[in-house]
Design a protein around this motif. Structure first.
Motif, PDB file in Angstrom:
ATOM      1  N   LYS A   1       0.820  -1.208   0.000  1.00  0.00           N
ATOM      2  CA  LYS A   1       0.000   0.000   0.000  1.00  0.00           C
ATOM      3  C   LYS A   1       0.854   1.259   0.000  1.00  0.00           C
ATOM      4  N   GLN A   2       1.971   1.210   0.716  1.00  0.00           N
ATOM      5  CA  GLN A   2       2.869   2.362   0.778  1.00  0.00           C
ATOM      6  C   GLN A   2       3.890   2.358  -0.361  1.00  0.00           C
ATOM      7  N   LYS A   3       3.882   1.304  -1.185  1.00  0.00           N
ATOM      8  CA  LYS A   3       4.836   1.148  -2.291  1.00  0.00           C
ATOM      9  C   LYS A   3       6.274   1.242  -1.772  1.00  0.00           C
ATOM     10  N   LEU A   4       6.511   0.638  -0.618  1.00  0.00           N
ATOM     11  CA  LEU A   4       7.786   0.761   0.075  1.00  0.00           C
ATOM     12  C   LEU A   4       8.385  -0.619   0.346  1.00  0.00           C
ATOM     13  N   GLU A   5       9.688  -0.744   0.113  1.00  0.00           N
ATOM     14  CA  GLU A   5      10.440  -1.942   0.463  1.00  0.00           C
ATOM     15  C   GLU A   5      11.577  -1.538   1.389  1.00  0.00           C
ATOM     16  N   VAL A   6      11.741  -2.252   2.483  1.00  0.00           N
ATOM     17  CA  VAL A   6      12.792  -1.946   3.443  1.00  0.00           C
ATOM     18  C   VAL A   6      13.569  -3.221   3.756  1.00  0.00           C
ATOM     19  N   GLY A   7      14.833  -3.041   4.124  1.00  0.00           N
ATOM     20  CA  GLY A   7      15.671  -4.180   4.473  1.00  0.00           C
ATOM     21  C   GLY A   7      16.637  -3.834   5.584  1.00  0.00           C
ATOM     22  N   ILE A   8      16.980  -4.826   6.365  1.00  0.00           N
ATOM     23  CA  ILE A   8      17.964  -4.664   7.432  1.00  0.00           C
ATOM     24  C   ILE A   8      18.802  -5.932   7.492  1.00  0.00           C
ATOM     25  N   ARG A   9      20.101  -5.769   7.697  1.00  0.00           N
ATOM     26  CA  ARG A   9      21.012  -6.914   7.802  1.00  0.00           C
ATOM     27  C   ARG A   9      21.875  -6.736   9.046  1.00  0.00           C
ATOM     28  N   GLY A  10      21.800  -7.701   9.934  1.00  0.00           N
ATOM     29  CA  GLY A  10      22.669  -7.722  11.096  1.00  0.00           C
ATOM     30  C   GLY A  10      23.852  -8.633  10.821  1.00  0.00           C
ATOM     31  N   LYS A  11      25.049  -8.210  11.232  1.00  0.00           N
ATOM     32  CA  LYS A  11      26.261  -8.956  10.881  1.00  0.00           C
ATOM     33  C   LYS A  11      27.141  -9.176  12.105  1.00  0.00           C
ATOM     34  N   PHE A  12      27.454 -10.433  12.359  1.00  0.00           N
ATOM     35  CA  PHE A  12      28.435 -10.810  13.376  1.00  0.00           C
ATOM     36  C   PHE A  12      29.799 -10.843  12.707  1.00  0.00           C
ATOM     37  N   LEU A  13      30.768 -10.129  13.257  1.00  0.00           N
ATOM     38  CA  LEU A  13      32.059  -9.946  12.614  1.00  0.00           C
ATOM     39  C   LEU A  13      33.181 -10.625  13.388  1.00  0.00           C
ATOM     40  N   ASN A  14      34.102 -11.230  12.640  1.00  0.00           N
ATOM     41  CA  ASN A  14      35.288 -11.842  13.234  1.00  0.00           C
ATOM     42  C   ASN A  14      36.516 -11.306  12.504  1.00  0.00           C
ATOM     43  N   GLY A  15      37.277 -10.444  13.209  1.00  0.00           N
ATOM     44  CA  GLY A  15      38.448  -9.829  12.599  1.00  0.00           C
ATOM     45  C   GLY A  15      39.623 -10.786  12.526  1.00  0.00           C
ATOM     46  N   MET A  16      40.386 -10.708  11.430  1.00  0.00           N
ATOM     47  CA  MET A  16      41.541 -11.577  11.230  1.00  0.00           C
ATOM     48  C   MET A  16      42.862 -10.808  11.332  1.00  0.00           C
ATOM     49  N   VAL A  17      43.001  -9.746  10.558  1.00  0.00           N
ATOM     50  CA  VAL A  17      44.235  -8.965  10.541  1.00  0.00           C
ATOM     51  C   VAL A  17      43.873  -7.486  10.444  1.00  0.00           C
ATOM     52  N   SER A  18      44.629  -6.649  11.151  1.00  0.00           N
ATOM     53  CA  SER A  18      44.419  -5.206  11.014  1.00  0.00           C
ATOM     54  C   SER A  18      45.704  -4.451  11.319  1.00  0.00           C
ATOM     55  N   ALA A  19      45.822  -3.287  10.689  1.00  0.00           N
ATOM     56  CA  ALA A  19      46.871  -2.310  10.991  1.00  0.00           C
ATOM     57  C   ALA A  19      46.234  -0.947  10.784  1.00  0.00           C
ATOM     58  N   ILE A  20      45.885  -0.287  11.888  1.00  0.00           N
ATOM     59  CA  ILE A  20      45.052   0.916  11.842  1.00  0.00           C
ATOM     60  C   ILE A  20      45.714   2.025  12.654  1.00  0.00           C
ATOM     61  N   SER A  21      45.890   3.161  12.026  1.00  0.00           N
ATOM     62  CA  SER A  21      46.485   4.292  12.741  1.00  0.00           C
ATOM     63  C   SER A  21      45.445   4.981  13.604  1.00  0.00           C
ATOM     64  N   ASP A  22      45.918   5.701  14.598  1.00  0.00           N
ATOM     65  CA  ASP A  22      45.041   6.425  15.521  1.00  0.00           C
ATOM     66  C   ASP A  22      44.319   7.541  14.779  1.00  0.00           C
ATOM     67  N   THR A  23      42.984   7.555  14.869  1.00  0.00           N
ATOM     68  CA  THR A  23      42.197   8.568  14.163  1.00  0.00           C
ATOM     69  C   THR A  23      42.418   9.968  14.721  1.00  0.00           C
ATOM     70  N   GLN A  24      42.981  10.079  15.941  1.00  0.00           N
ATOM     71  CA  GLN A  24      43.214  11.383  16.549  1.00  0.00           C
ATOM     72  C   GLN A  24      44.613  11.928  16.244  1.00  0.00           C
ATOM     73  N   PHE A  25      45.349  11.259  15.373  1.00  0.00           N
ATOM     74  CA  PHE A  25      46.707  11.701  15.071  1.00  0.00           C
ATOM     75  C   PHE A  25      46.721  13.116  14.493  1.00  0.00           C
ATOM     76  N   SER A  26      47.711  13.885  14.937  1.00  0.00           N
ATOM     77  CA  SER A  26      47.968  15.201  14.352  1.00  0.00           C
ATOM     78  C   SER A  26      49.473  15.436  14.362  1.00  0.00           C
ATOM     79  N   GLY A  27      49.957  16.147  13.369  1.00  0.00           N
ATOM     80  CA  GLY A  27      51.389  16.399  13.293  1.00  0.00           C
ATOM     81  C   GLY A  27      51.723  17.450  12.261  1.00  0.00           C
ATOM     82  N   SER A  28      52.915  17.994  12.369  1.00  0.00           N
ATOM     83  CA  SER A  28      53.387  19.007  11.417  1.00  0.00           C
ATOM     84  C   SER A  28      54.909  19.037  11.438  1.00  0.00           C
ATOM     85  N   VAL A  29      55.486  19.513  10.329  1.00  0.00           N
ATOM     86  CA  VAL A  29      56.927  19.727  10.221  1.00  0.00           C
ATOM     87  C   VAL A  29      57.150  21.164   9.774  1.00  0.00           C
ATOM     88  N   THR A  30      57.922  21.909  10.562  1.00  0.00           N
ATOM     89  CA  THR A  30      58.262  23.290  10.216  1.00  0.00           C
ATOM     90  C   THR A  30      59.730  23.354   9.802  1.00  0.00           C
TER      91      THR A  30
END
Length: 488
Positions: free
Chosen positions: A179-208
């Motif tokens: 009636k609303q001509k609407l289709e909706v979807g949702i997917r829930g995902k269980f995650l298992n991490g294997m390998v990562s190398a991630i820098s800190d998102t708060q990093f800041s730096g400069s060279v003068t």
């Protein structure tokens, strides 16, 4: 010193290997013709009773995006040997750059539609990506030295890396509201991490760089968190196999999608994917540099015999670095799709899509406009004009062929430039085999159904007769008996 060398390797890794998120807009414009559309929009579910895919066969996706091509990076010296041309690498870089590879492998999926308005699916996918960002000033300064930067300050804040491999086990739910001509979807995902190398998102730096060619480095929140690298290097075959079967790097993700048929001619869809996180607890290592301000002298990689020694002698030996073994959490790299469709007919549509990929707060935009044609339940094709990040405009194509229960599909967002492989800076492809049972026929639009009702003509005594067919100009009706003639 070992920590210094490891940190050096990680820093070089961050600069030289990176990626953007997967493209796939041509396949996305096929809508619900393949189950792979459900990976990009949870409201796209095939019009069939049962659909499933087998390991490796059902889906492989690879996306490479670089600022430079093979010919830009590799040249021939006077002796005919291949050498890396870092001068050209620097010259090709722009203000903001990234490089790399994204790969996704569909291990298994199964979808069931108990009725026309409800569907449920389960799926398993392997997801691999590495994403990094660097500036032209950084690579130019590191390679050519500081002559062009005397009296200037280089901002290092946007120098980031995010490399990860994880497995997702998902459950999808789809619902249609006629009636609303609407289709909706949702997917829930269980995650298992294997390998990562991630820098800190708060990093800041400069060279003068001072007028006397001295440098002042200021850094804050400098860290690269890793998981799984140590066991890959030092673990036994049994330990590695056990680790990559299941480990303690656990997380959760969610995908949301909606598709609204506004009227007979227009529809719109929106999707938000990969909202969630992973807690990296198995084999964690944190390579940390304390917040500091240091001074160091002039250096250049261009004429160096050993780049690692220069980094260590000029810079790393002056840093207060350390290694810890604490768990950490990383958010998923979220993607967003927004589309508008104009339906020329039930089998033809024009689609315009804007998509964004968010990596550690950095947005990468993709744009596409295309035409999709469906030929019954056998064949669908999508042709698109696509603009990818740091690439020019190219042609994207996607097609699926369904022969009985067997469906083959292939798609690429970069067709024209992919033929010249040595000069290719970007490449992507998606292909696989699906099995689909109980596929619905292409339904008529509301306008067509209304027109069919209009073809019912009342007769003299109130009885209605339907036409047999129409050739587009005339109504063809069953042969009628002659009406009686009454003489007054």
């Amino acid at each position: 010193m070992k920590a210094n060398l490891t940190l050096t390797t990680l820093l070089l890794f961050c600069i030289n290997f990176a990626a953007n998120a997967q493209s796939g807009l041509s396949l996305y414009h096929l809508g619900n013709r393949t189950f792979q559309g459900n990976n990009m929009n949870a409201s796209y579910v095939p019009e069939a009773k049962v659909f499933f895919g087998l390991p490796l066969m059902s889906g492989l996706a690879v996306d490479v995006n670089s600022r430079v091509s093979y010919n830009d990076m590799v040249t021939m010296d006077e002796d005919g040997n291949k050498v890396y041309d870092f001068d050209n690498f620097v010259n090709q870089s722009q203000e903001h750059n990234y490089l790399g590879v994204v790969a996704e492998i569909s291990t298994f999926y199964l979808g069931i539609k108990p009725n026309n308005n409800t569907a449920i699916s389960i799926f398993v996918r392997e997801r691999i990506s590495t994403k990094s960002f660097y500036s032209h000033d950084l690579v130019d300064f590191a390679w050519n030295g500081n002559e062009s930067y005397i009296g200037k300050t280089l901002d290092l804040t946007n120098t980031l890396t995010d490399s990860r491999y994880y497995r997702e086990y998902g459950l999808g739910l789809w619902k249609k509201f006629p009636k609303q001509k609407l289709e909706v979807g949702i997917r829930g995902k269980f995650l298992n991490g294997m390998v990562s190398a991630i820098s800190d998102t708060q990093f800041s730096g400069s060279v003068t760089i001072d007028d006397d060619y001295q440098h002042q480095l200021q850094i804050k929140n400098t860290a690269v968190n890793t998981s799984g690298l140590n066991i890959l290097e030092d673990g036994s075959n049994e330990e590695i196999q056990e680790y990559f079967t299941y480990n303690d790097n656990l997380g959760f993700g969610i995908d949301l999608g909606a598709n609204w048929r506004i009227n007979d001619k227009f529809s719109t869809s929106v999707a938000i994917n990969d909202l969630g996180f992973i807690n990296w607890k198995a084999d964690p290592r944190n390579y940390i540099v304390a917040d500091t301000t240091i001074n160091f002298g002039d250096f250049s990689f261009k004429d160096a015999d050993n780049i690692e020694d220069i980094i260590s002698d000029s810079l790393l030996n002056k840093l207060d670095d350390s290694v810890t073994y604490k768990s950490y959490r990383s958010g998923l790299n979220t993607s967003v799709y927004a589309s508008g469709m104009y339906h020329l007919s039930p089998k033809d549509k024009v689609t315009a899509t804007v998509s964004s990929r968010i990596v550690q707060g950095s947005w990468r935009m993709l744009y596409a406009v295309g035409y999709t044609r469906q030929l019954g339940n056998i064949f669908s094709v999508s042709g698109n004009i696509i603009k990818k990040p740091q690439q020019g405009i190219d042609l994207g194509l996607a097609a699926e062929v369904t022969l009985g229960a067997l469906q083959l599909y292939i798609a690429s967002d970069q067709v024209l430039k992919s033929w010249d492989v040595p000069n290719m800076k970007s490449f992507d492809i998606q292909f696989g085999i699906n099995f689909i049972f109980g596929r619905n026929k292409v339904s008529a639009s509301k306008t067509q159904k209304d027109s069919q009702k209009d073809l019912e003509h009342p007769l003299e005594y109130g009885e209605g007769r339907k036409v047999e067919k129409s050739d587009g100009l005339y109504f063809i009706v069953p042969k009628q008996k002659r009406r009686p003639i009454y003489n007054e």
